[in-house]
Structure formats: structure tokens, C-alpha cells
Design an enzyme around this catalytic site. Structure first.
Site, short mmCIF file in Angstrom:
data_model
loop_
_atom_site.label_atom_id
_atom_site.label_comp_id
_atom_site.label_asym_id
_atom_site.label_seq_id
_atom_site.Cartn_x
_atom_site.Cartn_y
_atom_site.Cartn_z
N ASP A 170 42.58 37.90 37.90
CA ASP A 170 43.24 36.63 38.24
C ASP A 170 43.49 36.45 39.73
OD1 ASP A 170 45.25 38.46 38.59
OD2 ASP A 170 46.80 37.29 37.59
N TYR A 264 43.34 41.24 49.35
CA TYR A 264 43.38 42.70 49.24
C TYR A 264 42.64 43.40 50.38
CZ TYR A 264 45.63 42.90 44.68
OH TYR A 264 46.54 42.82 43.67
#
EC number: 3.2.1.122
Length: 441
Positions: A170, A264
């Protein structure tokens, strides 16, 4: 319209009530006759399960509901398994984060040595779920969003190559929701995107509206100043650690201003910054245990005590609606375009064909058809080759019980400065994970 039977694997997860509420909110698009929950922690699952039973009785009494720790009971008569498991739960996540930090290395749930440790715990759990599904409901599909998705996806490719498993995450969806807000669009579905990478390790190469207009310049302008922090957005309800991650995207973007990065990437490109700004005594796992864990279990307790959801603060997990989109694509052959983690097989022309890559796919009743990405730039290709090697070596280490390969995997991670530091971290992780990892020789 056909009604479906759903199993939530990892029923004791704090995400389960939000997912069930989301499923109930989408019954017009995806009718359900039965919801089951499965977990190997009976006590934890019962607390969530009892509250969910009341929610269902109030909102959709026609849906049959049960929860179980017995695989045969849980997996029989199922159309879709929605899998979100955390082997070792949050106390092990805390160690995944704190052990690397003790060595001056990024301590994060899915990135670096912590992600590798979590992957080594997760492989057996996810493979076990696939085997139960194939034994008791051989026609079912598994929608797997268990982390660390990259390592789990590589393990399913190696160990269960013909299984009906779709690996999805997600995080890009969460960022696309923010992009839509930045652009002033109603929904992320008003955008047509092209994205490529590995899980938690990718880039948007184009974002257009439905008329074909290029939205990248406006997005780049915003992200270069504010990252993915949304103006006038709901930032006060975003935990501090996440706000920092969204803001830091502006520095990640500077490395390649032609694309838009997954958040990330900060852990790989700015590991020194991350370590410097980490509290070694209080990590994200502590934030979650003191925040969401207490909140969700507290609310479930209230629902059970009052035998009613009135005044209950449990809310729909809106982001999780992608799970319904994916299930509908399989069930009704909708041919929706979605980001999935699939075998590359030439989609990224100049990259390992066996790598599990995160790319757009057209999803129908026979599964995903990956779209061609073409060639990718040297910078992204180099980073992805290093990271996919980490993921492949981790899975090989699990399969072979190889200390050597796991040491190599940790050494290869861009977050780790040397083979010596990698070995020191590995030895500490082995000690912490004795209950969960295969024996390494």
C-alpha cells in the site's frame, strides 16, 4: 452478483477491524457472504474477533462470521485469502530496529538488516498459509500484503511458483493519495501513472491526468520544496516519524529530479541522517505499541464490554480499498491497472528477468499482465541490482540454512558500511531470532 467468502489471515492484527469495516463499506461493489479470521495467537485474535463479530451483527447481519486457529476450519470454503501476518509481532519488530541501531546502522522494519531479519521470520509463515489455502480451498486466490513484501514475493516465486498469490503493497498508494491532494484532484484514480522498482524501492517515471496531460512538473515543483507533505493536509494526524519521511523525499528527489521517489529510498540514500535522527531507545515499534496497538485493542474491548459499537472510534481503513479493487479485478475480470510485485520477465528490459519487481499490471480473472516499462537509467538499475541481490541471497539463506549467504545479504545492503559490521549485526540477530529462523550453518 456472486457473493464471496473471505479469510483474513493474521486476524489478530490491529489492521483487521479497519479492513473489515472497509469490506462492509464496499459490499455494493464486492458482495460478501462470509468473513473468517485465522491466526496462530488465539488470545490476541479473540479480542479483535469478538469486537468484529459485534460490528458485523450491527452492520451486515447477513454475513456469516467466524474466527479460528484451526487451519482446516479457517481455510475451507474460501474464495480469497487476505494475508497480513507479522511473525514475532511487535516485540520482534522492536529488536529488528534496535539491534542494527546499536551498531550505528539503520534500524527499520523492512529496510536493511531489520528487514532481512523480518523476512527470515516471514517466509515460513507465508508459505504455510499458501499450503493451507491450496489444501483446503484449491481455487482460492491469496492477496498477500504481508511485509517485507520484496523478500516474501521472492520466496513465493522460488518455493511456490505456480501458486495463485498476488503480492501487493500500500505504500505507493499512500504516496499517490498525497500526490492527488497536492494536485487538487478528487482521487488518485484520476491519475495515470508509470512506476517501476522493487518493493519499497521504486520511482514514478510519469504521472498524467486522464486527458494525458503531464502532471510531473507540478508534482516535482512541490516535492522539491516540501517532499510529500501536503499543504493544508491532515499532517497533524500523521506521526512525527512519518512526517519526517514524507518531508525527506525532497532530498531523495534531488538525486534524480526526472523521477519521483518512493519515500523508503531515504533509508538507503541517507542512512547516516536516519541513524543520527533515530532514538535508539524508542523506535517506530515502540510508537506503534504505545499508539495503534493500545488504541485498537482498547476500542475492541469497549465494543465487547458494551456489546455495541456505539461511540466506537474504530474507523474504515480507506487505503485498504486497494484490496477490494484487487479482489474485484480477479472476481469480475475488471482489467484494472494496479501496481503489483511480479516476476520481471522482460518488463524492465535491462534488468534481471527473474527479479520480483513492482510495476503496473492489468489485472483480470487470470491474474496480472505486467505492462512493459522499457529500459531504466543506470542509477536506478545499479541501486536495484544491489538491492535485489540482498533479497535473493536472503531467500537462498533461508532455503539452504546458510550463514554465509545471510552474511553476504546483510553486507550487500546499502545501509551497512562493512562486512565486519554486517557479521556483528547478524550474530546478534541470530541470537534474537532463535525461535523463528531456521538454523544457519
Amino acid at each position: 452478483m456472486k457473493q464471496f467468502s473471505i479469510l483474513i489471515a493474521g486476524g489478530g492484527s490491529t489492521f483487521t477491524p479497519g479492513i473489515i469495516l472497509m469490506l462492509l463499506d464496499n459490499l455494493d461493489k464486492f458482495p460478501i457472504r462470509q468473513i473468517k479470521m485465522f491466526d496462530n495467537d488465539a488470545e490476541r485474535q479473540a479480542k479483535i474477533g469478538e469486537a468484529c463479530a459485534i460490528l458485523l451483527k450491527e452492520k451486515a447481519p447477513q454475513i456469516k462470521f467466524s474466527y479460528s486457529t484451526n487451519p482446516e476450519e479457517a481455510f475451507t470454503d474460501i474464495d480469497f485469502v487476505m494475508a497480513h501476518i507479522r511473525v514475532g509481532k511487535y516485540p520482534m519488530r522492536e529488536l529488528d530496529e534496535k539491534i542494527p541501531l546499536r551498531h550505528g546502522v539503520v534500524g527499520q522494519e523492512t529496510c536493511g538488516p531489520g528487514g532481512i531479519a523480518y523476512g527470515m521470520r516471514s517466509i515460513g509463515g507465508v508459505i504455510g498459509l499458501i499450503d493451507y489455502m491450496e489444501k483446503y480451498s484449491p481455487n482460492a486466490w491469496m492477496l498477500n500484503y504481508s511485509n517485507p513484501a520484496a523478500i516474501v514475493a521472492e520466496a513465493t516465486r522460488r518455493l511456490r511458483p505456480n501458486s495463485k498469490v498476488l503480492n501487493i503493497c500500500d505504500m505507493p498508494i499512500g504516496i499517490e493519495v498525497r500526490m492527488a491532494e497536492i494536485l487538487g484532484l478528487e482521487s488518485r484514480k484520476d491519475m495515470d501513472i508509470m512506476y517501476y522498482g522493487l518493493n519499497h524501492f521504486g520511482w514514478w517515471k510519469s504521472v498524467r491526468d486522464k486527458q494525458g496531460n503531464d502532471l510531473m512538473p507540478k508534482l516535482r515543483e512541490h516535492v522539491s520544496q516540501y517532499g510529500y507533505v501536503v499543504p493544508k493536509g491532515d499532517n497533524q494526524h500523521t506521526e512525527a516519524s512519518w512526517n519526517d519521511t514524507f518531508a525527506k523525499a525532497k532530498d531523495v528527489l534531488a538525486l534524480d529530479p526526472t523521477t519521483l521517489p518512493n519515500t523508503y529510498l531515504k533509508y538507503y540514500l541517507f542512512p547516516d541522517y536516519v541513524v543520527e535522527h533515530s532514538n535508539k531507545e524508542y523506535t517506530r515499534a515502540n510508537e506503534v505499541m504505545d499508539g495503534r496497538e493500545k488504541f485498537v485493542f482498547g476500542e475492541c474491548e469497549k465494543v465487547v464490554k458494551n456489546q455495541s459499537s456505539e461511540g466506537c472510534a474504530l474507523h474504515i481503513d480507506e487505503h485498504a480499498s486497494y484490496i477490494v479493487d484487487l479482489a474485484r479485478a480477479i472476481a469480475f475480470n475488471t482489467k484494472e491497472k494496479m501496481l503489483l510485485i511480479v516476476e520481471n520477465n522482460g518488463a524492465i528490459v535491462n534488468f534481471d528477468s527473474t527479479a520480483m519487481v513492482e510495476i503496473p499490471c492489468i489485472v483480470g480473472s487470470n491474474g496480472p499482465e505486467p505492462l512493459v516499462v522499457g529500459r531504466i537509467p543506470q542509477f536506478q538499475k545499479g541501486m536495484m541490482e544491489q538491492q535485489v541481490t540482498v533479497e535473493k541471497l536472503t531467500v537462498e539463506a533461508w532455503i539452504e540454512g546458510s550463514y554465509q549467504k545471510l552474511w553476504q545479504a546483510i553486507t550487500m545492503s546499502k545501509t551497512v558500511p562493512s562486512a565486519k559490521v554486517a557479521k556483528d549485526i547478524l550474530d546478534d540477530l541470530i541470537e534474537a531470532n532463535k525461535e523463528y529462523w531456521p538454523v544457519l550453518k
